[in-house]
Design an enzyme around this catalytic site. Structure first.
Site, PDB file in Angstrom:
ATOM      1  N   GLN A   1      -7.819  -0.934   2.803  1.00 30.92           N
ATOM      2  CA  GLN A   1      -8.778  -1.270   3.942  1.00 30.92           C
ATOM      3  C   GLN A   1      -9.899  -2.130   3.224  1.00 30.92           C
ATOM      4  OE1 GLN A   1      -8.065  -2.021   7.018  1.00 30.92           O
ATOM      5  NE2 GLN A   1      -6.156  -1.060   7.164  1.00 30.92           N
TER       6      GLN A   1
ATOM      7  N   ASN B   1      -8.796   3.515   7.962  1.00 28.66           N
ATOM      8  CA  ASN B   1      -8.185   2.348   8.593  1.00 28.66           C
ATOM      9  C   ASN B   1      -8.397   2.361  10.096  1.00 28.66           C
ATOM     10  OD1 ASN B   1      -6.348   4.553   7.794  1.00 28.66           O
ATOM     11  ND2 ASN B   1      -5.157   3.737   9.468  1.00 28.66           N
TER      12      ASN B   1
ATOM     13  N   GLY C   1       0.755  -1.203   0.102  1.00 24.14           N
ATOM     14  CA  GLY C   1       0.056  -0.055  -0.029  1.00 24.14           C
ATOM     15  C   GLY C   1       0.928   1.220  -0.019  1.00 24.14           C
ATOM     16  N   THR C   2       1.887   1.301   0.844  1.00 22.28           N
ATOM     17  CA  THR C   2       2.574   2.596   0.859  1.00 22.28           C
ATOM     18  C   THR C   2       3.213   2.991  -0.251  1.00 22.28           C
ATOM     19  OG1 THR C   2       3.049   2.034   3.263  1.00 22.28           O
ATOM     20  CG2 THR C   2       4.486   3.509   2.027  1.00 22.28           C
TER      21      THR C   2
ATOM     22  N   SER D   1      -3.149  -3.630  -1.085  1.00 20.70           N
ATOM     23  CA  SER D   1      -2.085  -4.397  -0.426  1.00 20.70           C
ATOM     24  C   SER D   1      -2.703  -5.666  -0.075  1.00 20.70           C
ATOM     25  CB  SER D   1      -1.778  -3.451   0.956  1.00 20.70           C
ATOM     26  OG  SER D   1      -0.772  -4.033   1.601  1.00 20.70           O
TER      27      SER D   1
ATOM     28  N   CYS E   1       0.592   1.873  12.623  1.00 21.75           N
ATOM     29  CA  CYS E   1       1.817   2.701  12.141  1.00 21.75           C
ATOM     30  C   CYS E   1       2.103   3.909  13.220  1.00 21.75           C
ATOM     31  CB  CYS E   1       1.786   3.458  10.756  1.00 21.75           C
ATOM     32  SG  CYS E   1       1.130   2.232   9.789  1.00 21.75           S
TER      33      CYS E   1
HETATM   34  N1  PLP Z   1      -3.164   2.820   3.651  1.00 23.19           N
HETATM   35  C1  PLP Z   1      -4.040   2.509   4.661  1.00 23.19           C
HETATM   36  C2  PLP Z   1      -5.404   2.871   4.500  1.00 23.19           C
HETATM   37  C3  PLP Z   1      -3.455   1.313   5.373  1.00 23.19           C
HETATM   38  O1  PLP Z   1      -4.245   0.933   6.497  1.00 23.19           O
HETATM   39  C4  PLP Z   1      -2.260   0.882   5.356  1.00 23.19           C
HETATM   40  C5  PLP Z   1      -1.664   0.067   6.404  1.00 23.19           C
HETATM   41  O2  PLP Z   1      -1.682  -0.102   7.375  1.00 23.19           O
HETATM   42  C6  PLP Z   1      -1.290   1.200   4.404  1.00 23.19           C
HETATM   43  C7  PLP Z   1      -1.898   2.251   3.231  1.00 23.19           C
HETATM   44  C8  PLP Z   1       0.081   0.914   3.934  1.00 23.19           C
HETATM   45  O3  PLP Z   1       0.124  -0.109   3.424  1.00 23.19           O
HETATM   46  P1  PLP Z   1       1.291  -1.254   3.552  1.00 23.19           P
HETATM   47  O4  PLP Z   1       1.561  -1.753   4.799  1.00 23.19           O
HETATM   48  O5  PLP Z   1       0.968  -2.326   2.438  1.00 23.19           O
HETATM   49  O6  PLP Z   1       2.621  -0.432   3.048  1.00 23.19           O
END
Ligand code: PLP
Length: 387
Positions: free
Chosen positions: A179, A151, A71-72, A199, A325
């Site tokens: 999510q 999230n 996701g990031t 993700s 996070c």
């Molecule tokens: N975006 C949202 C809404 C998330 O909940 C998360 C992870 O908690 C991410 C992005 C980041 O995803 P990843 O852990 O796959 O980098």
């Protein structure tokens, strides 16, 4: 002691079927998809199968899917890639005050590079108003990025409506659907999006695998420079096992998602009803109905979320007090502050998120433990004493 996991929004365990599907790709079918020999072609075929599976699931075309590390990376790619490709056209981006850091941090980075970013507010349920987004658009706006569901508080945004506005104004629209994919229906055409992040580890796939959907014709610069994998859009040797696992996770979600969402929503609604009956001065965070089927988030007055988590953990229950996070930081969640909570109330929040292996008994056990924990912690709390 049996441990009960109620933190599925942070990450999910891999489904055993996902691991089984991945296994041969660690050992016998381990080729590099860029190699022309049969090992490489076998790997390439597996990657293209996953791409097709994912595309079909999202209502997209296979060539509109770029595999990433999660996701990031997908969020960074969308924001920085579009900003770089369109910087001559305009320098204005619209996002919301409740985005995940994977979106808000790239926005801050772009602000330092000379872009201007409008952060639209949310109401007390965490909902964004499409009218606010519309009002923020100007002739320099190149991108709107609004998350599909939050999230922390689970609120689901009116993405299709915002997408319609973006389309009318000729502005690209990205949504962070990390999510929602695998949990509720996500169709890129129904949502009117040009870019969408997802993700695998949020829906029973492996960590370190994700994708960015890029609608055909969208101008976006590459973000990872190197080889010409993913048609030159994302360099680096393919994460073969991760991509295979992602594909399998998608197939399992397709089969199970509707039934799971129904079951989890019933557990969610039971918690939403029971917790305030058993504990005084608790407040539901997020929208009462427009929320993820597996998400419950309460603020419990006079106590700290961290103390609740530690007490729950001692009884074998794993939950969260905000996003994974940020939960190591002492700052209250930006999402809870954005919906109007005071620092004090924001600090006492508890997020419970359920998933594929959550049983009714798990939720009942939580309902049995939580009131006792709250009583005990409040008895020690100077805030409660002086109320
Ligand atoms: N975006 C949202 C809404 C998330 O909940 C998360 C992870 O908690 C991410 C992005 C980041 O995803 P990843 O852990 O796959 O980098």
């Amino acid at each position: 002691m049996e441990r009960i996991y109620l933190d599925y929004a942070a990450t999910t365990p891999c489904d055993p079927e996902v691991v089984k599907a991945m296994e041969p790709y660690f050992f016998t079918k381990f080729g590099n998809a860029s190699s022309i020999h049969s090992f490489g072609q076998e790997a390439k075929k597996a990657i293209e199968d996953s791409r097709e599976t994912l595309a079909l699931f999202l209502g997209a075309k296979p060539e509109e899917i770029v595999f990433t590390s999660g996701g990031t990376e997908s969020d960074n790619f969308a924001l920085k890639g579009v900003a770089s490709a369109l910087e001559k056209k305009g320098n204005h981006i619209i996002t919301s005050v409740i985005e995940h850091h994977a979106v808000s941090e790239p926005c801050k980075f772009l602000e330092k590079k000379g872009f201007s970013v409008t952060y639209v507010p949310v109401d007390k349920f965490g909902l964004i108003s499409p009218d606010d987004v519309k009002a923020a658009i100007n002739n320099k706006t190149i991108l709107i990025s609004i998350m599909h569901a939050n999230n922390e508080i689970g609120t689901i945004q009116p993405i299709a409506e915002i997408g319609k506005i973006a389309k009318e104004k000729g502005v690209y629209f990205h949504t962070d659907a990390v999510q929602t994919v695998g949990h509720i229906p996500v169709n890129v055409n129904e949502l009117n999006v040009d870019l969408l992040s997802l993700s695998a580890h949020k829906f029973y796939g492996p960590k370190g695998a994700g994708a960015l959907y890029i609608r055909k014709g969208t101008r976006i610069d590459r973000f990872m420079h190197g080889g010409d994998q993913e048609k030159g859009r994302r360099a680096s040797t393919h994460n073969l096992t991760g991509i295979v696992g992602l594909g399998k996770a998608v197939n399992l979600s397709r089969e199970k998602m509707d039934k799971e969402a129904k079951f989890q929503a019933a557990l969610r609604d039971n918690l939403i009803k029971e917790i305030p009956e058993k504990i005084k001065e608790v407040y539901l965070n997020g929208h009462p109905t427009k929320r993820l089927p597996n998400n419950v988030n309460f603020s419990i007055k006079y106590i700290e979320g961290e103390s609740i988590l530690l007490s729950l953990d001692m009884l074998g229950l794993a939950a969260s007090t905000g996003s994974a996070c940020t939960s190591s930081s002492l700052e209250p969640s930006h999402v809870l502050l954005a919906i109007g909570l005071s620092h004090e109330i924001a600090h006492g929040s508890l997020r419970i998120t359920m998933g594929r292996w959550t049983k009714e008994g798990d939720v009942n056990y939580l309902l049995e433990c939580l009131p006792r924990i709250v009583d005990k912690l409040r008895a020690m709390s100077p805030l409660y004493e002086n109320k």
